[in-house]
Design an enzyme around this catalytic site. Structure first.
Site, PDB file in Angstrom:
ATOM      1  N   HIS A 180     -29.683  -2.135  55.810  1.00 47.28           N
ATOM      2  CA  HIS A 180     -30.096  -0.803  55.330  1.00 47.28           C
ATOM      3  C   HIS A 180     -28.934  -0.030  54.720  1.00 47.28           C
ATOM      4  CE1 HIS A 180     -34.216  -0.865  56.829  1.00 47.28           C
ATOM      5  NE2 HIS A 180     -33.766  -1.506  57.875  1.00 47.28           N
ATOM      6  N   ASP A 213     -30.901  -2.443  62.881  1.00 50.70           N
ATOM      7  CA  ASP A 213     -32.231  -3.061  62.776  1.00 50.70           C
ATOM      8  C   ASP A 213     -32.391  -3.865  61.491  1.00 50.70           C
ATOM      9  OD1 ASP A 213     -31.970  -0.597  61.408  1.00 50.70           O
ATOM     10  OD2 ASP A 213     -34.127  -0.553  61.071  1.00 50.70           O
ATOM     11  N   GLU A 214     -33.310  -4.789  61.542  1.00 53.39           N
ATOM     12  CA  GLU A 214     -33.815  -5.501  60.360  1.00 53.39           C
ATOM     13  C   GLU A 214     -32.730  -6.043  59.447  1.00 53.39           C
ATOM     14  OE1 GLU A 214     -38.011  -3.577  59.222  1.00 53.39           O
ATOM     15  OE2 GLU A 214     -36.330  -2.251  58.770  1.00 53.39           O
ATOM     16  N   VAL A 215     -31.755  -6.743  60.025  1.00 55.03           N
ATOM     17  CA  VAL A 215     -30.720  -7.327  59.170  1.00 55.03           C
ATOM     18  C   VAL A 215     -31.257  -8.620  58.556  1.00 55.03           C
ATOM     19  CG1 VAL A 215     -28.360  -8.174  59.077  1.00 55.03           C
ATOM     20  CG2 VAL A 215     -28.962  -6.321  60.644  1.00 55.03           C
TER      21      VAL A 215
END
EC number: 3.2.1.52
Lengths: 503, 503
Positions: free
Chosen positions: A238, A298-300
């Site tokens: 992100h 998060d969400e790598v």
């Protein structure tokens, strides 16, 4: 954190009126104990004043209370211009704010919450005359962390939209503003140390940024309303927008043997990355005084890391094999260490916990994934870590307003676990992500749906288990929000005495 | 109704600039033919003026055009205060509005639509200078009826909210405001003949009504923007609020042999009912000049009629057996006759058509039920009646903004039928019912999702079949709406140069 606040109204010298308990005695969120009586007292805006209790250690000069007095005077008597903090006048409302004695942050909030409850008990009769029924309230929040996340990266939110949200949070007794300030699409935070981040990473370097002054204003506006500001600088994923102003921060992706020209997450193998992150977080902690900082995690997306030969060599050197969750854990460990050195408690998204099963650092885990979120809460608390629950309160995707009942019916502690585990659930948070939300639709999408979560986090669960009983109170509270200028959408067919005038 | 409007820009005396076609040449809805060129002309707010074409029969004094010129001058040059209709100045934009020659209502709309297209073609460069690319447009709407329904009964909408909606309709070339003005919950229309209807049936007799002046203002605001106002007085169902101010209008319901104290639909067996309806509709047609009137006729609940002994006796006398759809048809036939005598074309909801299979009166059928709505369109057109399609455009229930693609993908003529049948589909309409909608959330829920329907109803279906191609144009148009003060929500991540300032 269970300090209790007693709020009683002693109203000497006021005419006692005949009257009944109004049909909807709406204090939202529902206090732990509230006893109404049919005794009704009329209130005069000219004579009304707030006075510190004799037993209170706090005197005038405590800015949070002094300003809250002024603010709530105007909220209670909207027709009056202000005032109400003088010490003359025929009648007193002697607010016995015991909690006032201790001025550390949690008690402060309770004090303001007491004023909020008081303001909600004041009604107007058909002739416009103000009155209050004799009421005794004993109150305290069920959870200490009652958050609301705004995302100012996917869409920029003007300062006014943030301040309005803080106002409505205070009315709902939400007490943590989680500022997801930067993300892939834009970097609106104007850094002193790294001004290029917003200059090159914001949607516009002047009109779509938060200056240091803006940030201070948000923090101060929040502080005066008993709201903490939890800043999030989410990494290593992100972070696309960070790369514009900070070359070599992001990982170059490869197509075969050559760089593809695109970039992935923060590059976790360079010393320069950690120097940069330490400098940035040092600045951030100097700007945001809260003891928590949110580090994201998060969400790598591992595909870019996988493509990069230097990363692959590093993985080998570290013995990570082909498990890129270890690389993320390595990175997050370093970032949490930086935060610890800066004397901050770290909050991370649940991915970080999930990826890192041994020797976890101390952090607070925010549970956000859908599915059996209480299973995750159970796992995290079993590991002895604190939890913030967000999964069931993603309000950014629009639903019918009556979705509020779904948010209301959440049972954050309904998992198998010890008393110790339950105590580790420090609260929950409403998330308003920005893919489809900006200043045009933020308020009606948040309010009154977020109020359902607010009551769940504040009130006793058994006393507030009925959606049917909550409905008229929430309908009434929504009208109160309208009257206070909050663009809260309707729950169902009907009307408010004072409709929204902001068109 | 297929009168075509040619819009060409002749710009003598203006500097020709080097330049390209902008990446997004956004005219929304997409014109039938548009030819852009890289020739770019700069525009000066000081020198710009509108002038009637030499071939035009219309001269100054046509208020619709004169006021449209002023309005669009300000929309094109927002920094300028107004003006632009004088006859001095160095440069002319000679808008060849051939359609101007005929001033009946449909052509009028085309003229204004041409101004709207023109205004959307004007861009500002990085230095703020206005320019327009040489463009030739030939345009006309695919469907003559491009409606938008607002429901002012379930929630009252302040006048300003209605006027704003009309503005945005004009920008999107929607041309019929369907005013669902009264319904079960409230009766806000202030009748001259029956003032008790709003006095006793509105949410509040002063703050929650539309006076005659209010209604005139809505009609005039709409007229100046080429928008018709189609008033709906829905009966015999959806009339609970009518009963407050008009005793004996509604059917008394029975429990066993005794009246239960509750009331059902309009009582269709009393002469007094038809006297009242004739008087009311006479007033309504004197207030609303449009040649159409909407008579409702949907969702009649027969249970109350079934319970009432007088109704049962009437059914027997009329030979209706136990088929209450015949009783509704009997009622609607009478109401349509009243409307015909008042020289109005009736519009009814599809229920009326479905219930009445023989000797149907001439009315326009609005198809609203979900399921195979094109099957219904086929049946109605097969019976030789005109159709308005609403089913796929119920926007009142919130969905993610990207639902716009669903509204965009509607194919109103994709049913098996003759050319004659297809011609009977006069258009469609966006419905914004009021259960969950009031002034707090009306605009972001309508815009830009309603724009998707607007393009489907205006543009060539083959040319506008791609959602992907529409996306950047709609994104651009949404920013234009923001700039014009319409609170239109975002389609996806991103920003506008001029963000919404109405917080």
């Amino acid at each position: 954190m269970s300090s209790r606040c007693n709020l009683r109204f002693l109203i000497p010298g006021l005419a006692l009126l005949l009257g009944g308990v109004p049909s909807v005695l709406a204090v939202w969120p529902q206090p732990q104990q509230i006893r109404n009586s049919a005794e009704r007292y009329s209130l005069s805006a000219r004579a009304f004043l707030f006075k510190h209790a004799d037993v209170s250690a706090v005197r005038s000069g405590c800015d949070v209370l002094d300003q809250a007095f002024t603010r709530y005077f105007t909220l209670i008597f909207p027709e009056s211009g202000g005032g109400g903090t003088g010490d003359t006048g025929a009648a007193l409302i002697n607010t016995l704010l015991h909690c006032c004695v201790y001025m550390h942050s949690w008690n402060l909030i309770l004090n303001i919450s007491g004023l909020e409850s008081l303001s909600q008990l004041v009604e107007q009769d058909d002739y416009g005359a103000y009155y209050i029924n004799k009421t005794e309230i004993e109150d305290f929040p069920r959870f200490q962390f009652r958050g609301l996340l705004l995302d100012t990266s996917r869409h920029y939110l003007p300062l006014q939209a943030i301040l309005k949200t803080l106002d409505a949070m205070a009315y709902s007794k939400l007490n943590v503003f989680h500022w997801h300030i930067v993300d892939d699409p834009s970097f609106p935070y104007q850094s002193r140390k790294y001004p290029d981040l917003s200059k090159k990473g914001a949607y516009h370097p002047f009109t779509h940024i938060y200056t240091q002054t803006d940030v201070r204003r948000v923090i101060e506006h929040a502080r005066l309303r008993g709201i903490r500001v939890l800043a999030e600088f989410d990494s290593p994923g992100h972070t696309q927008s960070w790369g514009n102003g900070q070359p070599s921060l992001l990982t170059p992706c490869y197509r075969g043997d050559v760089p593809s020209g695109t970039y992935g997450p923060v590059n976790p193998i360079l010393d320069s990355t950690y120097v940069f992150m330490a400098n940035l977080l040092k600045e951030v902690t100097s700007v945001f005084p809260d003891s928590y900082i949110h580090l994201g995690g998060d969400e790598v997306d591992f595909s870019c890391w996988k493509s990069n030969p230097d990363i692959k060599a590093f993985m080998k050197k570290m013995g990570f094999g082909s498990d890129f969750t270890k690389l993320e854990s390595f990175y997050m460990q370093n970032i949490v260490n930086i935060s610890t050195m800066l004397n901050r408690s770290s909050v991370v998204w649940q991915d970080v916990f999930d990826y890192h099963e041994i020797n976890r650092p101390r952090y607070v885990v925010e549970v956000w994934k859908w599915g059996c979120y209480l299973c995750e809460v159970r796992r995290v608390t079993k590991a002895g870590l604190k939890v913030i629950l967000a999964s069931p309160w993603y309000l950014d995707l629009p639903g019918p307003t009556h979705d509020w009942a779904r948010y209301y019916n959440v049972r954050p502690l309904a998992f198998k676990g010890t008393e110790e585990q339950k105590k580790l659930v420090i609260g929950g948070e409403v998330c308003m992500w920005g893919e489809y939300v900006d200043a045009t639709n933020l308020s009606p999408r948040l309010w009154p749906r977020a109020c359902a979560a607010a009551e769940r986090l504040w009130s006793d669960e058994v006393q507030t288990s009925s959606v049917d009983q909550a409905f008229p109170r929430l309908t009434d509270f929504r009208c109160r929000l309208l009257r206070r200028g909050i663009q809260a959408e309707p729950l169902y067919v009907g009307h408010c005495k004072n409709e929204y005038q902001g068109i």
